[in-house]
Design a protein around this motif. Sequence first.
Motif, PDB file in Angstrom:
ATOM      1  N   ARG A 103       0.813  -1.033   0.083  1.00  0.00           N
ATOM      2  CA  ARG A 103       0.086  -0.075   0.130  1.00  0.00           C
ATOM      3  C   ARG A 103       0.991   1.226   0.086  1.00  0.00           C
ATOM      4  O   ARG A 103       0.850   2.247  -0.759  1.00  0.00           O
ATOM      5  CB  ARG A 103      -0.925   0.044   1.182  1.00  0.00           C
ATOM      6  CG  ARG A 103      -2.001   1.193   1.215  1.00  0.00           C
ATOM      7  CD  ARG A 103      -2.774   1.075   2.503  1.00  0.00           C
ATOM      8  NE  ARG A 103      -1.784   1.062   3.758  1.00  0.00           N
ATOM      9  CZ  ARG A 103      -2.452   0.907   4.832  1.00  0.00           C
ATOM     10  NH1 ARG A 103      -3.867   0.589   5.025  1.00  0.00           N
ATOM     11  NH2 ARG A 103      -1.550   0.831   6.041  1.00  0.00           N
ATOM     12  N   LYS A 106       2.479   1.528  -3.642  1.00  0.00           N
ATOM     13  CA  LYS A 106       1.731   2.029  -4.536  1.00  0.00           C
ATOM     14  C   LYS A 106       1.392   3.517  -4.278  1.00  0.00           C
ATOM     15  O   LYS A 106       1.210   4.370  -5.352  1.00  0.00           O
ATOM     16  CB  LYS A 106       0.104   1.369  -4.485  1.00  0.00           C
ATOM     17  CG  LYS A 106       0.628  -0.119  -5.153  1.00  0.00           C
ATOM     18  CD  LYS A 106       1.191  -0.107  -6.529  1.00  0.00           C
ATOM     19  CE  LYS A 106       0.038   0.453  -7.416  1.00  0.00           C
ATOM     20  NZ  LYS A 106       0.444   0.123  -8.905  1.00  0.00           N
ATOM     21  N   ARG A 107       1.287   3.811  -3.196  1.00  0.00           N
ATOM     22  CA  ARG A 107       0.964   5.574  -2.793  1.00  0.00           C
ATOM     23  C   ARG A 107       1.951   6.374  -3.413  1.00  0.00           C
ATOM     24  O   ARG A 107       1.953   7.786  -3.834  1.00  0.00           O
ATOM     25  CB  ARG A 107       0.947   5.596  -1.075  1.00  0.00           C
ATOM     26  CG  ARG A 107       0.476   7.112  -0.932  1.00  0.00           C
ATOM     27  CD  ARG A 107       0.347   7.169   0.679  1.00  0.00           C
ATOM     28  NE  ARG A 107       1.551   7.143   1.174  1.00  0.00           N
ATOM     29  CZ  ARG A 107       2.418   8.255   1.411  1.00  0.00           C
ATOM     30  NH1 ARG A 107       2.141   9.211   0.815  1.00  0.00           N
ATOM     31  NH2 ARG A 107       3.582   8.129   2.002  1.00  0.00           N
ATOM     32  N   ARG A 129      -9.459  -7.779  -2.686  1.00  0.00           N
ATOM     33  CA  ARG A 129      -9.455  -6.545  -3.277  1.00  0.00           C
ATOM     34  C   ARG A 129      -8.446  -5.594  -2.815  1.00  0.00           C
ATOM     35  O   ARG A 129      -7.980  -4.955  -3.664  1.00  0.00           O
ATOM     36  CB  ARG A 129     -10.583  -5.980  -2.440  1.00  0.00           C
ATOM     37  CG  ARG A 129     -11.119  -4.315  -2.766  1.00  0.00           C
ATOM     38  CD  ARG A 129     -12.317  -3.887  -2.240  1.00  0.00           C
ATOM     39  NE  ARG A 129     -12.146  -4.227  -0.581  1.00  0.00           N
ATOM     40  CZ  ARG A 129     -11.492  -3.500   0.436  1.00  0.00           C
ATOM     41  NH1 ARG A 129     -10.696  -2.342  -0.206  1.00  0.00           N
ATOM     42  NH2 ARG A 129     -11.719  -3.788   1.764  1.00  0.00           N
ATOM     43  N   GLN A 130      -7.827  -6.038  -1.636  1.00  0.00           N
ATOM     44  CA  GLN A 130      -6.443  -5.243  -1.536  1.00  0.00           C
ATOM     45  C   GLN A 130      -5.433  -5.788  -2.497  1.00  0.00           C
ATOM     46  O   GLN A 130      -4.593  -4.718  -2.826  1.00  0.00           O
ATOM     47  CB  GLN A 130      -5.952  -5.495   0.079  1.00  0.00           C
ATOM     48  CG  GLN A 130      -7.008  -5.080   0.857  1.00  0.00           C
ATOM     49  CD  GLN A 130      -6.315  -5.560   2.435  1.00  0.00           C
ATOM     50  OE1 GLN A 130      -5.555  -6.445   2.535  1.00  0.00           O
ATOM     51  NE2 GLN A 130      -6.898  -5.154   3.760  1.00  0.00           N
ATOM     52  N   ARG A 132      -5.545  -6.515  -5.352  1.00  0.00           N
ATOM     53  CA  ARG A 132      -5.873  -5.866  -6.797  1.00  0.00           C
ATOM     54  C   ARG A 132      -5.580  -4.554  -6.751  1.00  0.00           C
ATOM     55  O   ARG A 132      -5.166  -4.023  -7.647  1.00  0.00           O
ATOM     56  CB  ARG A 132      -7.294  -5.966  -7.006  1.00  0.00           C
ATOM     57  CG  ARG A 132      -7.767  -5.348  -8.608  1.00  0.00           C
ATOM     58  CD  ARG A 132      -9.115  -5.906  -8.871  1.00  0.00           C
ATOM     59  NE  ARG A 132     -10.212  -5.434  -7.872  1.00  0.00           N
ATOM     60  CZ  ARG A 132     -10.838  -6.200  -6.949  1.00  0.00           C
ATOM     61  NH1 ARG A 132     -11.020  -7.494  -7.440  1.00  0.00           N
ATOM     62  NH2 ARG A 132     -11.971  -5.352  -6.273  1.00  0.00           N
ATOM     63  N   GLU A 133      -5.738  -3.791  -5.499  1.00  0.00           N
ATOM     64  CA  GLU A 133      -5.364  -2.352  -5.594  1.00  0.00           C
ATOM     65  C   GLU A 133      -4.060  -2.229  -5.480  1.00  0.00           C
ATOM     66  O   GLU A 133      -3.592  -0.887  -5.644  1.00  0.00           O
ATOM     67  CB  GLU A 133      -6.341  -1.692  -4.367  1.00  0.00           C
ATOM     68  CG  GLU A 133      -7.809  -1.567  -4.598  1.00  0.00           C
ATOM     69  CD  GLU A 133      -8.665  -1.348  -3.367  1.00  0.00           C
ATOM     70  OE1 GLU A 133      -7.837  -1.295  -2.205  1.00  0.00           O
ATOM     71  OE2 GLU A 133      -9.883  -1.414  -3.479  1.00  0.00           O
ATOM     72  N   ARG A 134      -3.033  -3.053  -4.523  1.00  0.00           N
ATOM     73  CA  ARG A 134      -1.785  -2.643  -4.144  1.00  0.00           C
ATOM     74  C   ARG A 134      -0.824  -3.504  -5.030  1.00  0.00           C
ATOM     75  O   ARG A 134       0.407  -2.812  -4.809  1.00  0.00           O
ATOM     76  CB  ARG A 134      -1.895  -3.055  -2.753  1.00  0.00           C
ATOM     77  CG  ARG A 134      -2.608  -2.011  -1.905  1.00  0.00           C
ATOM     78  CD  ARG A 134      -2.837  -2.776  -0.311  1.00  0.00           C
ATOM     79  NE  ARG A 134      -3.810  -2.397   0.163  1.00  0.00           N
ATOM     80  CZ  ARG A 134      -3.697  -2.411   1.660  1.00  0.00           C
ATOM     81  NH1 ARG A 134      -2.982  -3.106   2.401  1.00  0.00           N
ATOM     82  NH2 ARG A 134      -4.945  -1.903   2.400  1.00  0.00           N
ATOM     83  N   ASP A 136       1.035  -4.821  -8.654  1.00  0.00           N
ATOM     84  CA  ASP A 136       0.913  -4.852 -10.259  1.00  0.00           C
ATOM     85  C   ASP A 136       0.926  -6.442 -10.598  1.00  0.00           C
ATOM     86  O   ASP A 136       0.368  -6.685 -11.986  1.00  0.00           O
ATOM     87  CB  ASP A 136       2.101  -4.132 -10.886  1.00  0.00           C
ATOM     88  CG  ASP A 136       2.001  -2.609 -10.390  1.00  0.00           C
ATOM     89  OD1 ASP A 136       1.133  -1.946 -10.850  1.00  0.00           O
ATOM     90  OD2 ASP A 136       2.714  -2.431  -9.263  1.00  0.00           O
TER      91      ASP A 136
END
Length: 372
Positions: A103, A106-107, A129-130, A132-134, A136
Motif C-alpha cells: 500500500r 503504490k502510494r 480486493r487489497q 488488486r489495488e496494491r 501490479d
Amino acid sequence: MNRTFLIAIERSGESLGLDLLTRCRAAGIEVQWEGVVGSRLQAAGVRNIADGEVLGVMGLVEVLRHYGSLRRLFRQVRDYLQRERPDAVLLIDHPAFNLRVAREAKRLGIRVLYVVGPQIWAWRQGRIRQIRERIDEIFLLFPFERPLYEQAGVSAQLLPHPLLAQTAAAPSKEEARRKLCLQNAPILALLPGSRRSELQRLAAPMAQAAQLWLQAHPEWQIVVALAREELRPLWRERAGPLAGQIQEVCGQSTELLAAADRVLVASGTATLETALLGRPAVVLYAMQPLTFAVAKRLVRVPHIALPNILLQRKVYPELLQSEITPERVVKELENLPIAEQEQALKPLRGLLQGDDSDSIVAALRRILLGQE
C-alpha cells in the motif's frame, strides 16, 4: 541502474528470492538489490537495511506480543521507501506485513511484485480486493490459486516450485548418509520447523515420541534437522535430556530427508519437500491455543499439510494441537501405509511445474524495469 527493494526472511522465501535473482541475472536484468532479507540473500549480494527476524512470528497472539517490533520494522521500511524511492518492490510471503508495504509503495508510485499469494483459498477472501489495488503482478506456486486471482483481475504467473530443482538434486539415501556421517541403519528424521515458535511447541513432543520409538525400535537412529545454527540452543532446551539421544544436523534438511526412512515434520513447506522426496511421514501442527481457536473458525480447507491440499486427500496423517502426544505420534508412525503413501505422492511433481521461463522473465522485466 534500476533498484528493487526485496523482503524475504524465512528459508522458503529466501529460496524463492534466490531463484528470482538467478533468473534476472541469466536474462540480463540488471538490478541493484536492497531490502529486509536473510543471510543467504545477503550472501548473494542483497544489501540488508534492517533486522527482519520478527517476521518469522506466526499466529494472532504471537503477533500481538511482538506488535511493537513489527511496527518499528514497518516504519523502517516505510521511511526507506519514502527516502530512496526504488523503482520496484518485490515482496515474498508475510501477507499481513507485506500488504501494508505494498500500500505504501503504490502510494509512492512504486511498482509492486508480490510472490506467494496470501492463502485466500483457505481464509480471508476479502484480501483479494487489497491485492488488486496494491500490486501490479503476483507470482504463485500452486496451480489451483491462479483462477482465483485472474477472476478478480489480478495478473498472475505460476512459478515452478523451487523445491522441484532442490529435491531433484538430492543425493541418494546411501550418499546422504555418507555425507551426514550416519550409520547404515533405519532413520527417523525430525523436522520441527524453521520458526522459533514452532520449535517451542514441537521440540518436546517430537523428542518424547522419538524416545518411545527408540524403546520399541532400538536399532533406529533419530536425527533432527535444524534450519539454522541459532536454533540449536532452543532445540536442546526444549528437548531437555532427551536431546542427548538425538543427532543434530543444521541447514541440511534435504540431505536428512534423502537419508530418512520415516519423518516427523512440522506443517509448512518442509511437508512438501518431504513429499517430493517420497518419504513416509506424519505431519504435526501446533499453535498458541487462542490463535488456533480463532483459525479453526475461519479456515475453510479440509487439510493442513500442503501435499494433502494439493492432492485433495489425506495422504499424510495430520496431528493437531492436543492430538500431539508421544503415544499418538508413535502409533501413527507405526501404522504408516508406506507403499500407499509413496504411490499417492507421485503426481505432486507434475502439479508444480509452473509457467515457461520466457513468461516469467517478461513479467520480471515489466515490474523491475518498467518494460512492456
